[in-house]
Scaffold this active site. Structure first.
Site, PDB file in Angstrom:
ATOM      1  N   ALA A  79      -1.052  -1.503   0.670  1.00  0.00           N
ATOM      2  CA  ALA A  79      -1.875  -1.044   1.789  1.00  0.00           C
ATOM      3  C   ALA A  79      -1.017  -1.015   3.051  1.00  0.00           C
ATOM      4  O   ALA A  79       0.010  -1.699   3.120  1.00  0.00           O
ATOM      5  CB  ALA A  79      -3.041  -2.002   1.975  1.00  0.00           C
ATOM      6  N   GLU A  99      -2.182  -2.710  -7.607  1.00  0.00           N
ATOM      7  CA  GLU A  99      -3.610  -2.602  -7.970  1.00  0.00           C
ATOM      8  C   GLU A  99      -3.914  -1.194  -8.478  1.00  0.00           C
ATOM      9  O   GLU A  99      -4.627  -1.013  -9.465  1.00  0.00           O
ATOM     10  CB  GLU A  99      -4.482  -2.937  -6.757  1.00  0.00           C
ATOM     11  CG  GLU A  99      -4.312  -4.391  -6.339  1.00  0.00           C
ATOM     12  CD  GLU A  99      -5.246  -4.797  -5.222  1.00  0.00           C
ATOM     13  OE1 GLU A  99      -5.062  -4.299  -4.092  1.00  0.00           O
ATOM     14  OE2 GLU A  99      -6.153  -5.601  -5.453  1.00  0.00           O
ATOM     15  N   GLY A 126      -1.566  -3.335  -2.976  1.00  0.00           N
ATOM     16  CA  GLY A 126      -2.447  -2.236  -3.363  1.00  0.00           C
ATOM     17  C   GLY A 126      -1.760  -1.264  -4.312  1.00  0.00           C
ATOM     18  O   GLY A 126      -2.416  -0.609  -5.130  1.00  0.00           O
ATOM     19  N   GLU A 137       0.142 -10.172  -1.137  1.00  0.00           N
ATOM     20  CA  GLU A 137      -0.940 -10.327  -0.155  1.00  0.00           C
ATOM     21  C   GLU A 137      -1.054 -11.744   0.388  1.00  0.00           C
ATOM     22  O   GLU A 137      -1.306 -11.948   1.578  1.00  0.00           O
ATOM     23  CB  GLU A 137      -2.296  -9.940  -0.784  1.00  0.00           C
ATOM     24  CG  GLU A 137      -2.495  -8.453  -0.965  1.00  0.00           C
ATOM     25  CD  GLU A 137      -1.958  -7.942  -2.294  1.00  0.00           C
ATOM     26  OE1 GLU A 137      -1.077  -8.591  -2.885  1.00  0.00           O
ATOM     27  OE2 GLU A 137      -2.424  -6.880  -2.744  1.00  0.00           O
TER      28      GLU A 137
HETATM   29  C1  LIG Z   1     -12.299  -3.553   1.596  1.00  0.00           C
HETATM   30  C2  LIG Z   1     -10.872  -3.222   1.789  1.00  0.00           C
HETATM   31  C3  LIG Z   1     -10.043  -3.563   0.634  1.00  0.00           C
HETATM   32  C4  LIG Z   1      -8.600  -3.348   0.959  1.00  0.00           C
HETATM   33  C5  LIG Z   1      -7.810  -4.032  -0.043  1.00  0.00           C
HETATM   34  C6  LIG Z   1      -6.382  -4.003   0.280  1.00  0.00           C
HETATM   35  C7  LIG Z   1      -5.656  -4.887  -0.667  1.00  0.00           C
HETATM   36  C8  LIG Z   1      -4.226  -4.598  -0.596  1.00  0.00           C
HETATM   37  C9  LIG Z   1      -3.471  -5.254   0.232  1.00  0.00           C
HETATM   38  C10 LIG Z   1      -2.069  -4.905   0.361  1.00  0.00           C
HETATM   39  O1  LIG Z   1      -1.531  -4.063  -0.312  1.00  0.00           O
HETATM   40  S1  LIG Z   1      -1.252  -5.746   1.559  1.00  0.00           S
HETATM   41  C11 LIG Z   1       0.381  -5.055   1.496  1.00  0.00           C
HETATM   42  C12 LIG Z   1       1.121  -5.528   0.324  1.00  0.00           C
HETATM   43  N1  LIG Z   1       2.489  -5.061   0.386  1.00  0.00           N
HETATM   44  C13 LIG Z   1       3.448  -5.762   0.913  1.00  0.00           C
HETATM   45  O2  LIG Z   1       3.297  -6.870   1.353  1.00  0.00           O
HETATM   46  C14 LIG Z   1       4.795  -5.096   0.927  1.00  0.00           C
HETATM   47  C15 LIG Z   1       5.436  -5.286   2.256  1.00  0.00           C
HETATM   48  N2  LIG Z   1       6.702  -4.558   2.331  1.00  0.00           N
HETATM   49  C16 LIG Z   1       7.827  -5.023   1.785  1.00  0.00           C
HETATM   50  O3  LIG Z   1       7.894  -6.023   1.151  1.00  0.00           O
HETATM   51  C17 LIG Z   1       9.056  -4.226   2.028  1.00  0.00           C
HETATM   52  O4  LIG Z   1       8.857  -3.474   3.183  1.00  0.00           O
HETATM   53  C18 LIG Z   1       9.410  -3.267   0.860  1.00  0.00           C
HETATM   54  C19 LIG Z   1       8.227  -2.402   0.487  1.00  0.00           C
HETATM   55  C20 LIG Z   1       9.872  -4.084  -0.350  1.00  0.00           C
HETATM   56  C21 LIG Z   1      10.577  -2.369   1.322  1.00  0.00           C
HETATM   57  O5  LIG Z   1      11.636  -3.163   1.794  1.00  0.00           O
HETATM   58  P1  LIG Z   1      12.847  -2.520   2.613  1.00  0.00           P
HETATM   59  O6  LIG Z   1      13.787  -3.640   2.902  1.00  0.00           O
HETATM   60  O7  LIG Z   1      13.354  -1.345   1.893  1.00  0.00           O
HETATM   61  O8  LIG Z   1      12.229  -1.962   3.949  1.00  0.00           O
HETATM   62  P2  LIG Z   1      11.555  -2.715   5.164  1.00  0.00           P
HETATM   63  O9  LIG Z   1      12.512  -2.753   6.286  1.00  0.00           O
HETATM   64  O10 LIG Z   1      10.957  -3.995   4.737  1.00  0.00           O
HETATM   65  O11 LIG Z   1      10.350  -1.740   5.477  1.00  0.00           O
HETATM   66  C22 LIG Z   1      10.592  -0.407   5.962  1.00  0.00           C
HETATM   67  C23 LIG Z   1       9.538  -0.089   6.996  1.00  0.00           C
HETATM   68  O12 LIG Z   1       8.279  -0.006   6.338  1.00  0.00           O
HETATM   69  C24 LIG Z   1       7.336  -0.887   6.969  1.00  0.00           C
HETATM   70  N3  LIG Z   1       6.444  -1.394   5.919  1.00  0.00           N
HETATM   71  C25 LIG Z   1       6.795  -1.846   4.716  1.00  0.00           C
HETATM   72  N4  LIG Z   1       5.713  -2.166   4.006  1.00  0.00           N
HETATM   73  C26 LIG Z   1       4.659  -1.912   4.784  1.00  0.00           C
HETATM   74  C27 LIG Z   1       3.259  -2.037   4.597  1.00  0.00           C
HETATM   75  N5  LIG Z   1       2.728  -2.482   3.445  1.00  0.00           N
HETATM   76  N6  LIG Z   1       2.459  -1.679   5.607  1.00  0.00           N
HETATM   77  C28 LIG Z   1       2.958  -1.199   6.772  1.00  0.00           C
HETATM   78  N7  LIG Z   1       4.293  -1.060   7.002  1.00  0.00           N
HETATM   79  C29 LIG Z   1       5.110  -1.412   6.016  1.00  0.00           C
HETATM   80  C30 LIG Z   1       8.195  -1.975   7.577  1.00  0.00           C
HETATM   81  O13 LIG Z   1       7.524  -2.610   8.613  1.00  0.00           O
HETATM   82  C31 LIG Z   1       9.391  -1.194   8.042  1.00  0.00           C
HETATM   83  O14 LIG Z   1       9.019  -0.580   9.257  1.00  0.00           O
HETATM   84  P3  LIG Z   1      10.086  -0.378  10.418  1.00  0.00           P
HETATM   85  O15 LIG Z   1      10.606  -1.747  10.751  1.00  0.00           O
HETATM   86  O16 LIG Z   1      11.168   0.488   9.841  1.00  0.00           O
HETATM   87  O17 LIG Z   1       9.321   0.223  11.525  1.00  0.00           O
END
Ligand SMILES: CCCCCCC/C=C/C(=O)SCCNC(=O)CCNC(=O)[C@H](O)C(C)(C)COP(=O)(O)OP(=O)(O)OC[C@H]1O[C@@H](n2cnc3c(N)ncnc32)[C@H](O)[C@@H]1OP(=O)(O)O
Length: 729
Positions: A70, A112, A109, A132
């Site tokens: 997400a 999921e 997500g 999460e």
């Molecule tokens: C009733 C409603 C129900 C809703 C249910 C929702 C349930 C689901 C929840 C979720 O999915 S929570 C999110 C889970 N995912 C994560 O925690 C992943 C987080 N990201 C990472 O671990 C890493 O970014 C990566 C994907 C492994 C990539 O790593 P890498 O080193 O290649 O790049 P980064 O520098 O970390 O990231 C690049 C850039 O992207 C932004 N970003 C990464 N993931 C997210 C995200 N999930 N959401 C928003 N933004 C994300 C990160 O901040 C970086 O941004 P910038 O610094 O370049 O601006």
């Protein structure tokens, strides 16, 4: 702007092999399931389902990344657009087989969604997981209900409550993915989809399964609860994750989903979730460093590092050598005497051996360390890390030598934790190449690296140190030069207050308990015993606060313009150095022992000490302990921001989370202050300063006062109240 985003963000549709619909999640950089992507996916999936020519559907992610989950930024606002839960349900209920082609990552997500698919094919290098919990949440699009129905309860619980990410091969072993390939996962998924057309899908719909349970599931879950309580350090999300998984055991799928949603909503509005999500972005923001000169991560290039040297093979030098080698950089390790060189070599080789086994590194790693007494060898290196004792004249002597021995463009780093980088640089002919790299012990394990620039340090030196941090898989934070930099300058006040509290009536057990209840893995006195009291004693001596070089003036309990606690000095003089001598603030079973017990001598001594110095003992309650230890530290954080030693509150918070084990679910000291409320922090500092006017560090900083006077704005806007805007969020 919205249009550009909309164009880039979509679930792209194409046909492959005639009858396969390929839906590509496209939302750079990591294909998060943002509002726009969900909208587009909803339409695209319906289209694929409705098209009679389509017999199977493959879902993949653009640019070799299945999905990062997400969009975390959306958690701060209102949810709109199609719900992820409903989209995943559509996928699972599809009458056509749906196959996930997982490349790069399927996280949160993203996983999921993949669990909603009927089959999952992953590339060997892909990683999957439910992070999460590290964001203060739980997998709330059915993940907490589907995973336990797919794999063992033990593994599902472990993955959901810890957020551990696993490799595709491990996912295959656990049964999360069906196939792993080192070829193109999308091509394989398309072939696979074609082969399963027309096969029954009922057994592949996880929502229709029941959770397989171990024989005594109730006691299994009770034990899990006890273990989570013990290890979560006050974080609430792991407990909520357990409750959700528990629902998968005792409830129907739909009831489980309801419970999942209930828990998710509770977590989403919690301060801990806000803190953890703040921390996620703050960590990434530290990469975007800047210097007052205007140099930034964007406009400065790092130097390539082919070979490095480490000078001094004590505890720090050994850890640094291993960290560099783990990062793939050959090291020349230097000592001044043969005995120290041999001792260092033995320990480093055995540390490398362990790393070699643990990480399955190649044999070449063990051969990347060379050991020498010959400083002339330093001509070959691109970077030197000096890691000798914390003594200015010794460090200056070494840097003077480095200046004549190293190549003219070698980056010269000092692993000092407190000393003036500029004074060290002043003895070299290349002060622009001198930079501080403050590692934290054990240096090959701890994630933090404070990168310190002096007034003459060049952006290239900073960029190279930051690049090196990344290469060593550490979190580098760029800070300015001052005594103790950011971390130790703040920590000094934390420790100081703890000593004052002992003088005033508290005992180490009490102070430690409050700090551990707050979420620190160890209280300050246990940490002090573990590191050795003499470390701080030596620093105090260097600073002229005690010992032979003590600066004249002051008195027994007042030095350097404020109250001074000589307790630690007295303990050191009497051989109470901590775990290594078997006695410190606590007693240990033997020198080197690890289990702290009540130190009767210390308690008697404290009573006598108070009497001797006419200190009125008072009852020190939990609130006072927490406020006296944390608020002065936070107050110093505001001074540091004002002086622009740290570029942003996020940088300070990351230093504390990664270097000082500040509980991540409290965000870091500056975020914690914003959660407690700045007016409260200000009031309490004023209150304690009034009671203790001889502790100048209790006097609130002008930035804190300014922020409160301006209505305590959100942390992301504090930069506007400093000379220049510094917040990166
Ligand atoms: C009733 C409603 C129900 C809703 C249910 C929702 C349930 C689901 C929840 C979720 O999915 S929570 C999110 C889970 N995912 C994560 O925690 C992943 C987080 N990201 C990472 O671990 C890493 O970014 C990566 C994907 C492994 C990539 O790593 P890498 O080193 O290649 O790049 P980064 O520098 O970390 O990231 C690049 C850039 O992207 C932004 N970003 C990464 N993931 C997210 C995200 N999930 N959401 C928003 N933004 C994300 C990160 O901040 C970086 O941004 P910038 O610094 O370049 O601006």
């Amino acid at each position: 702007m919205t249009q550009t985003l909309a164009a880039a963000t979509m679930a792209a549709y194409r046909r492959a092999a005639g009858c396969i619909a390929v839906i590509t999640l496209t939302n750079p950089p990591v294909n998060t399931l943002s509002y726009l992507l969900r909208e587009s996916f909803y339409e695209t999936f319906r289209r694929a389902n409705a098209d009679a020519e389509v017999k199977a559907i493959v879902i993949c992610g653009a640019d070799g990344k299945f999905c990062g989950g997400a969009d975390i930024k959306e958690f701060a606002g209102k949810f709109s657009g199609p719900s992820l839960v409903a989209l995943i349900d559509d996928v699972e209920q599809s009458k056509k087989p749906v196959v996930a082609a997982i490349e790069g990552m399927a996280l949160g997500g993203g996983l999921e969604l993949a669990l909603g698919c009927h089959y999952r094919i992953a590339h060997t290098k892909a990683q999957v997981g439910f992070p999460e919990v590290t964001l203060g949440l739980l997998p709330a699009a059915g993940g907490s209900q589907r995973l336990p129905r797919l794999i063992t309860l033990t593994s599902a619980l472990e993955l959901i409550t810890t957020g551990r990410r696993i490799s595709a091969p491990e996912a295959l072993k656990l049964g999360i993915v069906d196939k792993v390939t080192d070829k193109n996962a999308l091509d394989m998924a398309i072939d696979f989809a074609r082969d399963i057309i027309g096969k029954p899908l009922e057994s592949r719909r996880l929502s229709l399964r029941t959770t397989p349970c171990p024989p005594d599931v109730e006691s299994f879950l009770d034990e899990a609860l006890a273990s989570i309580r013990k290890h979560s350090r006050g974080a609430i999300a792991p407990l909520a994750c357990l409750q959700a998984v528990r629902a998968s055991v005792y409830s129907t799928f739909d009831e489980g989903l309801k419970k999942e949603q209930e828990l998710f909503k509770m977590l989403l509005t919690s301060g801990q979730a806000r803190a953890l999500q703040y921390s996620f972005f703050a960590q990434r923001a530290t990469k975007k460093w800047s210097m007052p000169s205007g140099a930034t991560w964007k406009n400065t290039s790092a130097r390539p590092l082919r070979k490095a040297a480490v000078i001094g093979l004590g505890t720090m030098g050994r850890g640094i050598t291993v960290a560099l080698i783990k990062a793939g950089i050959p090291v020349i390790a230097v000592e001044m005497g043969l005995k120290q060189l041999e001792a260092g070599k033995t320990v480093i080789m055995s540390m490398l051996e362990k790393e070699f086994k643990k990480k399955q590194l190649t044999k070449a790693y063990r051969e990347m360390a060379a050991f020498t007494l010959d400083l002339a060898k330093l001509q070959e290196v691109d970077l030197v890390v000096e890691a000798v004792f914390e003594n200015m004249s010794l460090k200056k002597q070494i840097f003077q030598q480095l200046s004549s021995l190293c190549s003219a463009d070698a980056i010269l780093c000092t692993n000092t934790s407190t000393l003036d980088i500029d004074e060290i640089a002043s003895v070299t002919t290349t002060p622009h190449l001198v930079v501080g790299m403050h590692f934290f012990a054990p240096a090959h394990v701890m994630k933090l690296l404070e990168v310190i620039y002096g007034p003459r340090t060049s952006p290239t030196a900073v960029a190279t140190a930051m690049q090196l941090a990344q290469q060593m898989e550490k979190v580098g934070v760029v800070v300015g030069n001052c005594n103790g930099f950011v971390g130790n300058r703040m920590f000094k006040l934390y420790a100081e207050q703890a000593y004052f509290l002992l003088e005033e009536g508290a005992i180490p057990e009490q102070v430690d308990q409050v700090l551990e209840d707050f979420g620190f893995p160890m209280g300050i006195f246990k940490v002090s015993d573990l590191s050795g009291l003499d470390i701080e004693w030596k620093i105090r001596q260097e600073q002229g606060l005690t010992g032979p070089k003590q600066i004249p003036g002051g008195s027994f309990r007042h030095r350097a313009g404020g109250r001074y606690s000589p307790l630690l000095d007295i303990l050191c003089e009497r051989g109470y150095l901590g775990q290594k001598t078997g006695q410190g603030w606590y007693l240990y079973e033997k020198p080197g022992g690890r289990v702290p017990t009540f130190n009767l001598w210390l308690h008697k001594f404290l009573e006598e000490y108070r009497e001797l110095h006419g200190i009125q003992k008072h009852y020190v309650g939990q609130d006072e302990i927490l406020e006296r230890c944390l608020y002065p530290l936070i107050n110093m954080g505001f001074h540091i921001l004002e002086e622009r030693i740290a570029a942003s509150p996020e940088d300070i918070d990351i230093i504390y989370v990664f270097g000082y084990s500040w509980p991540r679910h409290w965000g870091g000291p500056m975020f914690y202050a914003s959660m407690v409320g700045l007016p409260r922090v200000l009031d309490k500092l004023n209150y304690y300063h009034e009671i203790h006017p001889d502790i100048p560090t209790l006097e609130p900083s002008s930035l804190l006062k300014k922020l409160v006077a301006n209505g305590s704005p959100p942390i992301g806007t504090w930069g506007a109240f400093i000379k220049e805007h510094n917040s990166k969020l």
